[in-house]
Design a protein around this motif. Structure first.
Motif, PDB file in Angstrom:
ATOM      1  N   GLU A  10      20.180  54.371  -5.721  1.00  0.00           N
ATOM      2  CA  GLU A  10      18.767  54.717  -5.631  1.00  0.00           C
ATOM      3  C   GLU A  10      18.096  54.337  -6.941  1.00  0.00           C
ATOM      4  OE1 GLU A  10      15.933  58.707  -5.102  1.00  0.00           O
ATOM      5  OE2 GLU A  10      18.129  58.845  -5.071  1.00  0.00           O
ATOM      6  N   SER A  11      16.933  53.742  -6.869  1.00  0.00           N
ATOM      7  CA  SER A  11      16.193  53.351  -8.064  1.00  0.00           C
ATOM      8  C   SER A  11      15.193  54.443  -8.427  1.00  0.00           C
ATOM      9  CB  SER A  11      15.453  52.032  -7.837  1.00  0.00           C
ATOM     10  OG  SER A  11      16.369  50.977  -7.659  1.00  0.00           O
ATOM     11  N   ILE A  12      15.190  54.838  -9.690  1.00  0.00           N
ATOM     12  CA  ILE A  12      14.231  55.821 -10.176  1.00  0.00           C
ATOM     13  C   ILE A  12      13.595  55.287 -11.453  1.00  0.00           C
ATOM     14  CG2 ILE A  12      15.475  57.785  -9.188  1.00  0.00           C
ATOM     15  CD1 ILE A  12      16.529  58.395 -11.980  1.00  0.00           C
ATOM     16  N   SER A  13      12.422  55.800 -11.779  1.00  0.00           N
ATOM     17  CA  SER A  13      11.767  55.420 -13.023  1.00  0.00           C
ATOM     18  C   SER A  13      11.453  56.676 -13.816  1.00  0.00           C
ATOM     19  CB  SER A  13      10.480  54.636 -12.741  1.00  0.00           C
ATOM     20  OG  SER A  13       9.569  55.423 -11.997  1.00  0.00           O
ATOM     21  N   THR A  14      11.513  56.586 -15.138  1.00  0.00           N
ATOM     22  CA  THR A  14      11.254  57.728 -16.004  1.00  0.00           C
ATOM     23  C   THR A  14      10.785  57.227 -17.354  1.00  0.00           C
ATOM     24  OG1 THR A  14      12.241  59.706 -17.022  1.00  0.00           O
ATOM     25  CG2 THR A  14      13.676  57.795 -16.755  1.00  0.00           C
ATOM     26  N   THR A  15      10.035  58.066 -18.064  1.00  0.00           N
ATOM     27  CA  THR A  15       9.586  57.673 -19.400  1.00  0.00           C
ATOM     28  C   THR A  15      10.643  57.953 -20.458  1.00  0.00           C
ATOM     29  OG1 THR A  15       8.541  59.836 -19.727  1.00  0.00           O
ATOM     30  CG2 THR A  15       7.169  58.064 -18.822  1.00  0.00           C
ATOM     31  N   LEU A  16      11.609  58.826 -20.130  1.00  0.00           N
ATOM     32  CA  LEU A  16      12.661  59.175 -21.088  1.00  0.00           C
ATOM     33  C   LEU A  16      13.941  59.497 -20.342  1.00  0.00           C
ATOM     34  CD1 LEU A  16      13.712  59.901 -23.938  1.00  0.00           C
ATOM     35  CD2 LEU A  16      12.819  62.212 -23.562  1.00  0.00           C
ATOM     36  N   ALA A 138      15.544  52.698 -27.010  1.00  0.00           N
ATOM     37  CA  ALA A 138      14.240  52.627 -26.350  1.00  0.00           C
ATOM     38  C   ALA A 138      14.210  53.561 -25.135  1.00  0.00           C
ATOM     39  CB  ALA A 138      13.974  51.190 -25.918  1.00  0.00           C
ATOM     40  N   ARG A 139      13.359  54.572 -25.199  1.00  0.00           N
ATOM     41  CA  ARG A 139      13.187  55.563 -24.128  1.00  0.00           C
ATOM     42  C   ARG A 139      14.515  56.225 -23.740  1.00  0.00           C
ATOM     43  NH1 ARG A 139       8.259  55.906 -22.551  1.00  0.00           N
ATOM     44  NH2 ARG A 139       6.773  54.208 -22.893  1.00  0.00           N
ATOM     45  N   PHE A 140      15.322  56.491 -24.724  1.00  0.00           N
ATOM     46  CA  PHE A 140      16.676  56.980 -24.461  1.00  0.00           C
ATOM     47  C   PHE A 140      17.122  57.878 -25.606  1.00  0.00           C
ATOM     48  CE2 PHE A 140      21.312  56.563 -24.661  1.00  0.00           C
ATOM     49  CZ  PHE A 140      21.665  56.807 -23.341  1.00  0.00           C
ATOM     50  N   GLU A 170      11.959  70.551 -27.849  1.00  0.00           N
ATOM     51  CA  GLU A 170      10.770  70.893 -28.625  1.00  0.00           C
ATOM     52  C   GLU A 170       9.908  69.665 -28.903  1.00  0.00           C
ATOM     53  OE1 GLU A 170      12.476  74.855 -30.962  1.00  0.00           O
ATOM     54  OE2 GLU A 170      12.387  72.920 -32.018  1.00  0.00           O
ATOM     55  N   GLU A 171      10.556  68.533 -29.194  1.00  0.00           N
ATOM     56  CA  GLU A 171       9.784  67.313 -29.441  1.00  0.00           C
ATOM     57  C   GLU A 171       9.094  66.821 -28.169  1.00  0.00           C
ATOM     58  OE1 GLU A 171       8.981  66.009 -32.205  1.00  0.00           O
ATOM     59  OE2 GLU A 171      10.249  67.294 -33.437  1.00  0.00           O
ATOM     60  N   VAL A 172       9.779  66.915 -27.047  1.00  0.00           N
ATOM     61  CA  VAL A 172       9.183  66.496 -25.773  1.00  0.00           C
ATOM     62  C   VAL A 172       8.007  67.399 -25.408  1.00  0.00           C
ATOM     63  CG1 VAL A 172       9.597  66.341 -23.289  1.00  0.00           C
ATOM     64  CG2 VAL A 172      11.265  65.384 -24.891  1.00  0.00           C
ATOM     65  N   ILE A 173       8.173  68.707 -25.596  1.00  0.00           N
ATOM     66  CA  ILE A 173       7.086  69.653 -25.295  1.00  0.00           C
ATOM     67  C   ILE A 173       5.879  69.387 -26.191  1.00  0.00           C
ATOM     68  CG2 ILE A 173       6.429  72.092 -25.456  1.00  0.00           C
ATOM     69  CD1 ILE A 173       9.342  72.738 -24.577  1.00  0.00           C
ATOM     70  N   ALA A 174       6.136  69.133 -27.480  1.00  0.00           N
ATOM     71  CA  ALA A 174       5.038  68.862 -28.407  1.00  0.00           C
ATOM     72  C   ALA A 174       4.295  67.582 -28.017  1.00  0.00           C
ATOM     73  CB  ALA A 174       5.574  68.748 -29.837  1.00  0.00           C
ATOM     74  N   ALA A 175       5.039  66.561 -27.614  1.00  0.00           N
ATOM     75  CA  ALA A 175       4.396  65.317 -27.193  1.00  0.00           C
ATOM     76  C   ALA A 175       3.557  65.535 -25.938  1.00  0.00           C
ATOM     77  CB  ALA A 175       5.457  64.240 -26.950  1.00  0.00           C
ATOM     78  N   HIS A 176       4.105  66.267 -24.987  1.00  0.00           N
ATOM     79  CA  HIS A 176       3.369  66.538 -23.748  1.00  0.00           C
ATOM     80  C   HIS A 176       2.088  67.322 -24.035  1.00  0.00           C
ATOM     81  CE1 HIS A 176       2.741  67.304 -19.490  1.00  0.00           C
ATOM     82  NE2 HIS A 176       2.594  68.586 -19.766  1.00  0.00           N
ATOM     83  N   ALA A 177       2.197  68.331 -24.928  1.00  0.00           N
ATOM     84  CA  ALA A 177       1.033  69.152 -25.257  1.00  0.00           C
ATOM     85  C   ALA A 177      -0.075  68.319 -25.905  1.00  0.00           C
ATOM     86  CB  ALA A 177       1.445  70.298 -26.170  1.00  0.00           C
ATOM     87  N   ALA A 182       6.324  61.197 -23.683  1.00  0.00           N
ATOM     88  CA  ALA A 182       7.510  61.862 -24.230  1.00  0.00           C
ATOM     89  C   ALA A 182       8.583  60.886 -24.688  1.00  0.00           C
ATOM     90  CB  ALA A 182       8.095  62.810 -23.186  1.00  0.00           C
ATOM     91  N   GLY A 183       8.586  59.680 -24.141  1.00  0.00           N
ATOM     92  CA  GLY A 183       9.612  58.712 -24.504  1.00  0.00           C
ATOM     93  C   GLY A 183       9.192  57.734 -25.586  1.00  0.00           C
ATOM     94  N   ARG A 184       8.049  57.987 -26.212  1.00  0.00           N
ATOM     95  CA  ARG A 184       7.560  57.059 -27.230  1.00  0.00           C
ATOM     96  C   ARG A 184       8.470  57.058 -28.456  1.00  0.00           C
ATOM     97  NH1 ARG A 184       3.521  59.551 -30.816  1.00  0.00           N
ATOM     98  NH2 ARG A 184       2.230  57.679 -30.627  1.00  0.00           N
ATOM     99  N   THR A 185       8.431  55.981 -29.191  1.00  0.00           N
ATOM    100  CA  THR A 185       9.327  55.792 -30.332  1.00  0.00           C
ATOM    101  C   THR A 185       9.180  56.890 -31.363  1.00  0.00           C
ATOM    102  OG1 THR A 185       9.297  53.398 -30.014  1.00  0.00           O
ATOM    103  CG2 THR A 185       9.990  54.198 -32.166  1.00  0.00           C
ATOM    104  N   ASP A 186       7.958  57.308 -31.666  1.00  0.00           N
ATOM    105  CA  ASP A 186       7.748  58.339 -32.686  1.00  0.00           C
ATOM    106  C   ASP A 186       8.414  59.656 -32.312  1.00  0.00           C
ATOM    107  OD1 ASP A 186       6.338  56.541 -34.162  1.00  0.00           O
ATOM    108  OD2 ASP A 186       4.350  57.392 -33.759  1.00  0.00           O
ATOM    109  N   THR A 187       8.320  60.021 -31.038  1.00  0.00           N
ATOM    110  CA  THR A 187       8.941  61.261 -30.579  1.00  0.00           C
ATOM    111  C   THR A 187      10.455  61.211 -30.770  1.00  0.00           C
ATOM    112  OG1 THR A 187       7.206  61.628 -28.944  1.00  0.00           O
ATOM    113  CG2 THR A 187       9.299  62.771 -28.589  1.00  0.00           C
ATOM    114  N   LEU A 188      11.064  60.111 -30.381  1.00  0.00           N
ATOM    115  CA  LEU A 188      12.512  59.976 -30.499  1.00  0.00           C
ATOM    116  C   LEU A 188      12.941  59.874 -31.955  1.00  0.00           C
ATOM    117  CD1 LEU A 188      13.211  57.576 -27.506  1.00  0.00           C
ATOM    118  CD2 LEU A 188      13.336  60.073 -27.590  1.00  0.00           C
ATOM    119  N   ARG A 189      12.124  59.221 -32.782  1.00  0.00           N
ATOM    120  CA  ARG A 189      12.460  59.114 -34.199  1.00  0.00           C
ATOM    121  C   ARG A 189      12.469  60.498 -34.853  1.00  0.00           C
ATOM    122  NH1 ARG A 189       8.514  56.013 -35.915  1.00  0.00           N
ATOM    123  NH2 ARG A 189       9.634  54.070 -35.492  1.00  0.00           N
TER     124      ARG A 189
END
Length: 254
Positions: A10-16, A138-140, A170-177, A182-189
């Motif tokens: 099954e193919s799925i897509s996600t930002t992170l 990247a997004r991982f 916490e980083e994902v929640i902060a990005a969403h807020a 949520a999968g952007r480079t700054d969030t993961l960094r």
């Protein structure tokens, strides 16, 4: 992303995408993240035993020559055990009958929980440290044993993985807020930066304990006994060790 389940691919897509699929993470491998490995030349024999006394919800860890024995409370008068030995010695412990194994386990752990009455099925796991060279791509992101698998000494792997998950959440929640991806480079960094000091300190402590308590006899054995005796009689040292063992280490501190 293509996943395979009971209904086929099954193919799925996600930002992170977060990999939490264990030591030999296939997701990590597909993301192209390399790892370093250390073979401890030790094997953990795990299983459960029936106890003669109540464990009162307490866990125990005893360091012995060449390894350790840990007892983890289960329901009723039952405990899970982890007996770490040099791999050559563990081969014998795996193959002997239950009575001989119980006798050896009793001798190694002692009588604090009374006599061991019965034993469940035993399993043997060779011990290796596996450490991902980066926690993100990247997004991982990696968490838990997919990010790092440590020696069971001090039981730090589970706590370390929980701290990974909390920091990432916490980083994902902060990005969403903030209305951000949520999968952007700054969030993961930021996630990786938050985790590296705690992670590196825990890995270093684990390996130091393995080297210290994995050796047997000689002056090192005497020094080890003296250090443990000092720690036992010093409440501040005991509290500090317990706090660090439970993960009370501010992020960014060594």
């Amino acid at each position: 992303l293509e996943v395979h389940g009971g209904q086929g691919p099954e193919s799925i897509s996600t930002t992170l995408l977060v990999a939490a699929d264990g030591t030999e993470s296939q997701t990590r491998e597909h993301a192209g993240i390399a790892v370093t490995r250390r073979d401890y030349a030790q094997t953990a024999i795990v299983g459960s035993v029936a106890l003669d006394r109540e464990h009162e919800g307490r866990a125990y860890e005893r360091f012995v020559d060449g390894g350790l024995v840990a007892m983890l409370p289960l329901a009723g008068r039952t405990a899970g055990f982890v007996w770490v030995q040099a791999t050559a010695a563990a081969a014998f412990a795996v193959t002997v009958d239950d009575a001989a194994f119980l006798s050896g386990l009793q001798q190694a752990f002692g009588w604090r929980l009374g006599a061991f009455r019965r034993i469940g099925r035993r399993q043997a796991w060779p011990l290796h440290a596996v450490t991902a060279k980066t926690l993100v791509a990247a997004r991982f992101a990696l968490v838990g044993n997919a990010a790092q698998t440590v020696h069971p000494v001090g039981a730090q792997g589970f706590n370390l993985g929980l701290r990974d998950a909390v920091s990432l959440a916490e980083e994902v929640i902060a990005a969403h807020a903030a209305g951000l991806d949520a999968g952007r480079t700054d969030t993961l960094r930021r996630y990786q930066q938050r985790r590296m000091r705690d992670r590196n300190a825990t890995l270093a402590t684990s390996d130091t304990l393995v080297d210290l308590f994995g050796a047997s006899g000689g002056l090192l054995g005497v020094a080890r006994s003296v250090a443990m005796a000092i720690a036992e009689r010093s409440p501040p040292i005991k509290r500090g060790l317990a706090s660090r063992g439970m993960g009370y280490r501010p992020e960014g501190s060594p």
